[in-house]
Design an enzyme around this catalytic site. Structure first.
Site, short mmCIF file in Angstrom:
data_model
loop_
_atom_site.label_atom_id
_atom_site.label_comp_id
_atom_site.label_asym_id
_atom_site.label_seq_id
_atom_site.Cartn_x
_atom_site.Cartn_y
_atom_site.Cartn_z
N GLU A 48 -14.29 107.09 48.77
CA GLU A 48 -15.27 107.98 49.51
C GLU A 48 -16.59 107.41 49.08
O GLU A 48 -16.96 107.62 48.09
CB GLU A 48 -15.11 109.43 49.23
CG GLU A 48 -13.80 110.00 49.96
CD GLU A 48 -13.95 111.52 49.82
OE1 GLU A 48 -14.87 112.19 49.61
OE2 GLU A 48 -12.96 112.28 49.85
N GLU A 82 -9.91 113.93 44.12
CA GLU A 82 -10.85 114.83 43.32
C GLU A 82 -10.28 115.98 42.55
O GLU A 82 -10.58 116.99 42.98
CB GLU A 82 -11.86 115.30 44.18
CG GLU A 82 -12.65 113.98 44.92
CD GLU A 82 -13.84 114.49 45.61
OE1 GLU A 82 -14.09 115.80 45.83
OE2 GLU A 82 -14.55 113.73 46.26
O1 IFM Z 1 -15.95 116.47 52.26
C1 IFM Z 1 -15.93 116.24 51.18
C2 IFM Z 1 -14.48 115.83 50.75
O2 IFM Z 1 -13.55 116.45 51.06
C3 IFM Z 1 -14.22 115.38 49.29
N1 IFM Z 1 -15.15 114.52 48.81
C4 IFM Z 1 -16.54 114.81 49.06
C5 IFM Z 1 -16.68 115.19 50.76
C6 IFM Z 1 -18.14 115.68 50.99
O3 IFM Z 1 -18.66 116.57 50.13
#
Ligand code: IFM
Length: 454
Positions: free
Chosen positions: A359, A163
């Site tokens: 994710e 990210e």
């Molecule tokens: O916890 C975070 C993660 O570190 C990165 N992506 C989003 C998740 C939820 O906010």
């Protein structure tokens, strides 16, 4: 509803969010240690000092993964465990920890998916400008080379960055994350140096000639105008520029989105500090794209808005959450269709790369019931809907190859501290005890069947 053979089901975590043991075995502070120890930055003053204690509960957590039937586990390596000063000397004890983790996964037939950078930059590098300094990109490539040398024979999936939008904008533009800067120009510089670091790391890993899958993970969000107005459509285009195209375009097309860069230039903000050859480096072909999907941005034009800590305020845009939407414990709207749309868009506009959802998941106000269980029905229905949305994208030809649920364990949710629980497994923080939630059992069934009941 079946997923294709070989579809990889897993769960994800990140080093600072779960490991704890911040002063052990030679690890030095990262920007998140500094930030979380600064009063007022993280809810309740929470820090990652202990977190889930994963560093000391490695075997137990590996067994939990095996019980869940995970086929893959996505984790991140803490750079300050490997190079405490951010450059130079390698800390063997740091590498040993990840070696144990990877061996433990292999013994349980779980595929490791390794992320090199999930936001815990060594503080020593921040002290020389961090991601706003071009040299950090080179240090990152050195670090990638070290970890690759040590683990590339046992790890098949490598993700350079997690990210970059979050690291650049929440960390440098809006000040909500470490290191806490609040300047759009710094966020653009950080963006460029993160992406350059990605490209240099890709090159360093490719040059070894080893045959692994190399990629990068982005958090992507469709952007929708809040009202049927040109001004809101323009706001959505700007947000799409900053949140999505600022990352997808350089990696897949070798260019920055001109509309966004001119928007900032017209307001006196310096563009990304690009030098000759940088965009060629950044656009070295990846083997896959990692997509983290949580929600869609719905936005309104807000011409009088002053730049603040509110994301997109510097674009004179305000994000809204539609009243009718179901919201997670983060306040994020539930919108599975946004996942289908984003996956199809990547296929259509960015050359149809292989994709892994690296994710997806939701925070729930989980609690342990009197029987000792955690009945997280909302998480089950969220995941069910998003798996179906991913399947719908595959039916439209998207080359989706796997899905990592965020997260294996409840953990340190950055500026929200421990107040938000995303895990398939509940963590009782005072004792460290793990309690698989109802969603863990349900997910084990999905993995076993490689699909969902229709
Ligand atoms: O916890 C975070 C993660 O570190 C990165 N992506 C989003 C998740 C939820 O906010």
């Amino acid at each position: 509803m079946h997923f294709r053979d070989g579809f990889l089901w897993g769960a994800a975590t990140a080093s600072y969010q779960i490991e704890g043991a911040v002063n052990e075995d030679g690890r030095a502070p990262s920007i998140w240690d500094t930030f979380s120890h600064t009063p007022g930055k993280v809810l309740h003053g929470d820090t990652g000092d202990i977190a889930c204690g994963h560093y000391h509960r490695l075997e137990e957590d590996l067994d939990l993964m095996a019980d869940l039937g995970l086929q893959a586990y996505r984790f991140s390596v803490a750079w300050p465990r490997i190079q405490p000063d951010g450059s130079g000397a390698v800390n063997q004890r740091g590498l040993d920890f990840y070696r144990r983790l990877v061996d433990g996964l292999r013994e349980r037939s779980i595929e490791p998916m390794l992320t090199l950078y999930h936001w815990d930059l060594p503080q020593a590098l921040e002290d020389t400008g961090g991601w706003t300094n071009r040299e950090t990109s080179e240090r990152f490539a050195d670090y990638a080379g070290i970890v690759y040398e040590a683990l590339s024979a046992s790890v098949g999936f490598w993700i350079t960055l997690n990210e970059p939008w979050v690291a650049a904008w929440l960390g440098h533009g809006y000040g909500l994350h470490a290191p806490g800067h609040r300047e759009s120009g710094k966020a653009l510089a950080a963006t460029h140096h993160l992406l350059l670091g990605h490209g240099l790391a890709m090159r360093a890993m490719r040059e070894t000639g080893r045959d692994n899958q190399l990629g990068v993970t982005m958090n992507l969000h469709p952007a929708l105008p809040g009202r049927d107005r040109d001004a809101d459509r323009e706001a959505a285009r700007c947000v799409d520029g900053q949140a999505n195209r600022l990352y997808l375009d350089p990696v897949f097309r070798g260019s920055y989105p001109e509309d966004l860069i001119s928007f900032y230039e017209n307001r006196g903000v310096n563009p990304p500090p690009v030098r000759d050859g940088d965009l060629e480096t950044i656009s070295i072909p990846v083997d896959f794209l990692g997509v983290n999907y949580y929600f869609r941005h719905t936005v309104r034009d807000a011409p009088d808005q002053e730049p603040s800590q509110e994301p997109f305020s510097d674009l004179a845009v305000r994000g809204i959450v539609p009243h009718a939407a179901e919201k997670t414990a983060m306040g994020w709207p539930v919108d599975p269709e946004g996942l289908t749309q984003m996956l199809v868009r990547i296929k259509e506009e960015y050359g149809d790369p292989p994709i892994y959802v690296t994710e997806n998941g939701r925070a729930v106000h989980d609690y342990v019931d009197p029987e000792g269980g955690v009945d997280d029905e909302e998480r089950i229905s969220y995941l069910d809907a998003h798996f179906r949305a991913a399947h719908a994208a595959m039916e439209r030809g998207v080359d989706l190859r796997g899905y990592m649920v965020w997260s294996l364990l409840d953990n340190f949710e950055w500026a929200e501290g421990y107040s938000k629980r995303f895990g398939l497994v509940y963590v009782d923080y005072p004792t460290g005890k793990r309690i698989p939630k109802a969603s863990a059992g349900w997910y084990a069934g999905v993995i076993r069947d490689n699909g969902l009941e229709t």
